[in-house]
Scaffold this motif. Structure first.
Motif, PDB file in Angstrom:
ATOM      1  N   LEU A 190       2.180   2.129   6.046  1.00 19.88           N
ATOM      2  CA  LEU A 190       1.884   2.469   4.650  1.00 19.88           C
ATOM      3  C   LEU A 190       3.179   2.600   3.848  1.00 19.88           C
ATOM      4  CD1 LEU A 190      -0.941   5.184   5.038  1.00 19.88           C
ATOM      5  CD2 LEU A 190      -1.223   2.807   4.268  1.00 19.88           C
ATOM      6  N   GLY A 191       4.180   3.233   4.480  1.00 23.23           N
ATOM      7  CA  GLY A 191       5.474   3.396   3.812  1.00 23.23           C
ATOM      8  C   GLY A 191       6.064   2.046   3.425  1.00 23.23           C
ATOM      9  N   GLU A 192       5.972   1.091   4.329  1.00 20.68           N
ATOM     10  CA  GLU A 192       6.516  -0.246   4.059  1.00 20.68           C
ATOM     11  C   GLU A 192       5.797  -0.930   2.901  1.00 20.68           C
ATOM     12  OE1 GLU A 192       7.886  -0.950   8.712  1.00 20.68           O
ATOM     13  OE2 GLU A 192       6.188  -2.110   7.895  1.00 20.68           O
ATOM     14  N   LEU A 228      -5.254  13.214  10.039  1.00 22.00           N
ATOM     15  CA  LEU A 228      -5.677  12.923   8.669  1.00 22.00           C
ATOM     16  C   LEU A 228      -4.473  12.773   7.745  1.00 22.00           C
ATOM     17  CD1 LEU A 228      -8.310  12.622   6.968  1.00 22.00           C
ATOM     18  CD2 LEU A 228      -7.867  14.955   6.178  1.00 22.00           C
ATOM     19  N   THR A 229      -4.231  11.520   7.350  1.00 25.60           N
ATOM     20  CA  THR A 229      -3.096  11.205   6.489  1.00 25.60           C
ATOM     21  C   THR A 229      -3.573  11.117   5.040  1.00 25.60           C
ATOM     22  OG1 THR A 229      -2.023   9.985   8.274  1.00 25.60           O
ATOM     23  CG2 THR A 229      -1.359   9.423   6.025  1.00 25.60           C
ATOM     24  N   CYS A 230      -2.984  11.925   4.170  1.00 25.00           N
ATOM     25  CA  CYS A 230      -3.326  11.842   2.748  1.00 25.00           C
ATOM     26  C   CYS A 230      -2.279  10.968   2.076  1.00 25.00           C
ATOM     27  CB  CYS A 230      -3.390  13.231   2.132  1.00 25.00           C
ATOM     28  SG  CYS A 230      -4.870  14.105   2.668  1.00 25.00           S
ATOM     29  N   ALA A 231      -2.678   9.740   1.749  1.00 25.50           N
ATOM     30  CA  ALA A 231      -1.742   8.724   1.268  1.00 25.50           C
ATOM     31  C   ALA A 231      -1.946   8.467  -0.224  1.00 25.50           C
ATOM     32  CB  ALA A 231      -1.957   7.432   2.051  1.00 25.50           C
ATOM     33  N   ILE A 232      -0.828   8.268  -0.925  1.00 24.56           N
ATOM     34  CA  ILE A 232      -0.877   7.972  -2.361  1.00 24.56           C
ATOM     35  C   ILE A 232      -0.622   6.476  -2.536  1.00 24.56           C
ATOM     36  CG2 ILE A 232       0.128   8.520  -4.621  1.00 24.56           C
ATOM     37  CD1 ILE A 232       1.286  11.102  -3.198  1.00 24.56           C
ATOM     38  N   PRO A 233      -1.643   5.710  -2.966  1.00 23.08           N
ATOM     39  CA  PRO A 233      -1.459   4.263  -3.118  1.00 23.08           C
ATOM     40  C   PRO A 233      -0.354   3.940  -4.123  1.00 23.08           C
ATOM     41  CG  PRO A 233      -3.798   4.817  -3.120  1.00 23.08           C
ATOM     42  CD  PRO A 233      -3.046   6.113  -3.208  1.00 23.08           C
ATOM     43  N   VAL A 272      -6.085  -3.016  11.657  1.00 20.86           N
ATOM     44  CA  VAL A 272      -7.201  -3.482  10.822  1.00 20.86           C
ATOM     45  C   VAL A 272      -7.019  -2.991   9.390  1.00 20.86           C
ATOM     46  CG1 VAL A 272      -9.689  -3.316  10.409  1.00 20.86           C
ATOM     47  CG2 VAL A 272      -8.836  -3.491  12.752  1.00 20.86           C
ATOM     48  N   LEU A 273      -6.749  -1.707   9.253  1.00 26.40           N
ATOM     49  CA  LEU A 273      -6.628  -1.138   7.916  1.00 26.40           C
ATOM     50  C   LEU A 273      -5.427  -1.718   7.177  1.00 26.40           C
ATOM     51  CD1 LEU A 273      -7.545   0.920   5.764  1.00 26.40           C
ATOM     52  CD2 LEU A 273      -6.013   2.579   6.835  1.00 26.40           C
ATOM     53  N   LEU A 274      -4.285  -1.768   7.848  1.00 23.46           N
ATOM     54  CA  LEU A 274      -3.074  -2.253   7.177  1.00 23.46           C
ATOM     55  C   LEU A 274      -3.252  -3.706   6.723  1.00 23.46           C
ATOM     56  CD1 LEU A 274      -0.226  -0.702   9.401  1.00 23.46           C
ATOM     57  CD2 LEU A 274      -0.944   0.026   7.104  1.00 23.46           C
ATOM     58  N   ARG A 275      -3.861  -4.522   7.602  1.00 26.51           N
ATOM     59  CA  ARG A 275      -4.059  -5.927   7.235  1.00 26.51           C
ATOM     60  C   ARG A 275      -5.021  -6.060   6.053  1.00 26.51           C
ATOM     61  NH1 ARG A 275      -4.093  -9.403   5.046  1.00 26.51           N
ATOM     62  NH2 ARG A 275      -3.965 -11.645   5.415  1.00 26.51           N
ATOM     63  N   ASP A 286      -4.449  -7.392   1.466  1.00 21.11           N
ATOM     64  CA  ASP A 286      -5.200  -8.261   0.550  1.00 21.11           C
ATOM     65  C   ASP A 286      -5.223  -7.704  -0.872  1.00 21.11           C
ATOM     66  OD1 ASP A 286      -5.656  -9.833   2.723  1.00 21.11           O
ATOM     67  OD2 ASP A 286      -7.760  -9.265   2.990  1.00 21.11           O
ATOM     68  N   PHE A 287      -4.872  -6.437  -1.007  1.00 21.26           N
ATOM     69  CA  PHE A 287      -4.876  -5.831  -2.349  1.00 21.26           C
ATOM     70  C   PHE A 287      -3.453  -5.671  -2.909  1.00 21.26           C
ATOM     71  CE2 PHE A 287      -8.681  -4.368  -0.152  1.00 21.26           C
ATOM     72  CZ  PHE A 287      -9.662  -4.730  -1.057  1.00 21.26           C
ATOM     73  N   ALA A 288      -2.456  -6.012  -2.097  1.00 25.34           N
ATOM     74  CA  ALA A 288      -1.063  -5.772  -2.496  1.00 25.34           C
ATOM     75  C   ALA A 288      -0.620  -6.798  -3.545  1.00 25.34           C
ATOM     76  CB  ALA A 288      -0.161  -5.814  -1.269  1.00 25.34           C
TER      77      ALA A 288
END
Lengths: 368, 368
Positions: free
Chosen positions: B287-289, B305-310, B359-362, B366-368
């Motif tokens: 996610l950081g990358e 549980l990771t709380c990530a900021i898009p 799976v999630l990262l790939r 598609d939204f990057a």
């Protein structure tokens, strides 16, 4: 710790009963999340089917995330506040439990009593309600699982229809097994369980609250004492377009209930009631021929649960244990004054059939 | 109404997570009765395994028949009486909920607060406890499911060890996923849920009560306000030789929990904690990358549980919905001040592995 490998019990006690394979299969379905739009749709389907089974139009009809006793507590804690008066009818374990629950809500309880095994006199209850017009609710058990008494309740419902007092009915061992008409009978709030005549594992308590009950809820002066069972919040998850998260719903149990309700409605309620009554009649005939007596007063016997008195000389508890250990047949023991004296024999869900009656009667012959 | 046929979701939200096939299979096992001697044995097995997972010798360790919030309510209603003082720590949704529950018990609540996403300062809590030696309990969330903060708690436990004040800890998103030592850390009461790192469907709340908590329970002046959650009665069913019937246990859920606990202990707790930590590290790196930020303060991030900021410019809620609809991947949305701003990404139970992270990262690429 070993793999789980219980024997195949024939569950002819007061519930749980054996669960149809379709329900177990539904419960092994992989989970979706409790906020998934598809789960919201399933929730709506379950509520809609529950309305059909309760025979009600009440929007606020859904399964509480706990067993039948959680349903009992949910109805009382939402409708009672400290200092309220509650008329509670008592002729068995579950009436007694209702009194305890009402008192824990800080209510003043007016009891109407009858001997266990006897129905309560509706006129006596109505007279008590006339003497206590301030009563917030009148609570009664329609199908007493501890005595096998089916309680007539329609006159009470008719009397309360234009009064402020709410009519609260325990329908745990009735729902899906004997006729129940929430709207037509003037019932304002009711709770049930899944493990009786719906033939779903224990773990959910279907409840229904009518408009008069919701008005009482909305006019409360104090917060509901249970956060978990607080209908003002639960309703925002179960029946508003907001779908506001309250607690994580027990998804797998709801899968099971959905399938159980599908089976009930496929058969049709009236067919199902007839089947329960026919099986109970068959059982009573066979037991009578063997010299058994019956505990519940004649004319008030609950078809899904027969409270039978074994013939004199029978080792009541000893034979019950042998039935379980040697025949894999579970029947229930007596509670309270009937402990050690009766058996509670349930014919619920798919067990309400002559085949299961035949198994039990034949096994009993070995002890005659 | 159609047969149940939900899609196969990958559940990477805040729980429930995907459930191992073995657990689902155990849940489709035919039922035995809740008073069957074989079920009593299973209850003992479940309690024994729960003790291992909680790292406790507490006899009074068992699953409450409701979801995690019922566990929360069970600990508060049994330990608090009207007029008691409770110190409650609040830095997220579940701390806030604890305050609400404590107040419904009639307790006077002293709050210790921190910003959401930040841990609470243990010394500040200890200072508050010094100022309120009359406090009946101090309650804190160890793993805040709304913020992804893992709260250090050991200094508080050490301080309270020789005090009268009880230490009550929410371990819902911790149990089986991050280290927790009930006895060694001086925790007097704790509750959890099954649908997080134990990877069992929602519906049960494992709880544990230590000797100091039981003493408080036994010295109550008033009845526990909840009948359903009253430990003085529940304990007679769950952990006495009497096995006194209280309510019908949710048998199928207990089958599932038993199998889930078997899986946890087969893997070994320490291996399981390492696996959860490794998967979270892998996710954070990926996610950081991609330019994601992290909400929870560094050094206090909860592995399951990771709380990530898009990244800026991403349609946070829109993409979350697309992940569910198009990829069958569920991630959780933010709550409270984080609503619409973060994703709560759970890697719990069997989902804590690099395959699911990949799976999630790939998909996100598609939204990057």
């Amino acid at each position: 710790m070993d793999e789980l490998k219980p024997p195949q019990r024939l569950l002819l006690g007061p519930g749980p009963c054996n669960v149809p394979y379709r329900v177990l299969r539904a419960m092994s379905t992989p989970l979706v999340g409790h906020l998934d739009p598809l789960f919201m749709q399933m929730m709506d389907e379950v509520c809609s089917m529950l309305r059909q089974v309760f025979k009600t139009e009440n929007q606020m009809t859904f399964p509480v995330s706990g067993t039948g006793s959680a349903g009992m507590e949910a109805t009382f804690v939402n409708l009672l506040e400290p200092g309220d008066t509650a008329v509670v009818c008592q002729n068995g374990v579950f009436g007694t439990r209702m009194i305890d629950v009402a008192e824990r809500c800080g209510a003043k309880v007016i009891k109407v009593e009858a001997e266990w095994s006897q129905p309560l006199d509706q006129q006596k209850i109505i007279d008590t309600l006339k003497a206590h017009p301030e009563a917030k609710l009148c609570a009664i058990v329609y199908a007493e699982t501890s005595t096998g008494v089916l309680q007539p309740i329609q006159e009470i419902g008719a009397y309360l229809k234009d009064k402020d007092t709410l009519f609260l009915v325990d329908t745990v061992t009735a729902l899906g097994g004997v006729n129940l008409e929430v709207d037509a009978w003037g019932i304002d709030a009711s709770y049930s369980g899944t493990q009786k005549c719906l033939a779903v594992p224990p773990g959910l308590a279907p409840v229904t609250f009518g408009p008069k009950a919701l008005e009482v809820l909305n006019n409360r002066k104090t917060k509901v004492q249970s956060w978990y069972l607080d209908l003002t919040m639960l309703s925002k998850y179960w029946s508003s377009s907001e779908r506001l998260y309250h607690h994580t719903a027990p998804i797998t149990m709801i899968y099971g209930l959905r399938e159980g309700l599908r089976i009930v409605l496929e058969e049709g309620l009236e067919n199902r009631f007839e089947r329960h009554a026919a099986a109970a009649g068959h059982l009573a005939k066979g037991l009578g021929e063997m010299g058994f007596g019956f505990w519940a007063a004649e004319g008030y016997r609950l078809p899904p649960l027969t409270c039978a008195i074994p013939p004199q000389g029978w080792d009541v508890e000893g034979i019950r244990k042998k039935l379980l250990a040697d025949y894999d047949i579970e029947v229930g023991g007596g509670l309270g004054p009937a402990a050690g004296k009766i058996w509670r024999i349930g014919l619920m869900g798919e067990n309400a059939c002559v085949q299961k009656v035949a198994v039990l009667l034949r096994a009993l012959q070995d002890f005659a």
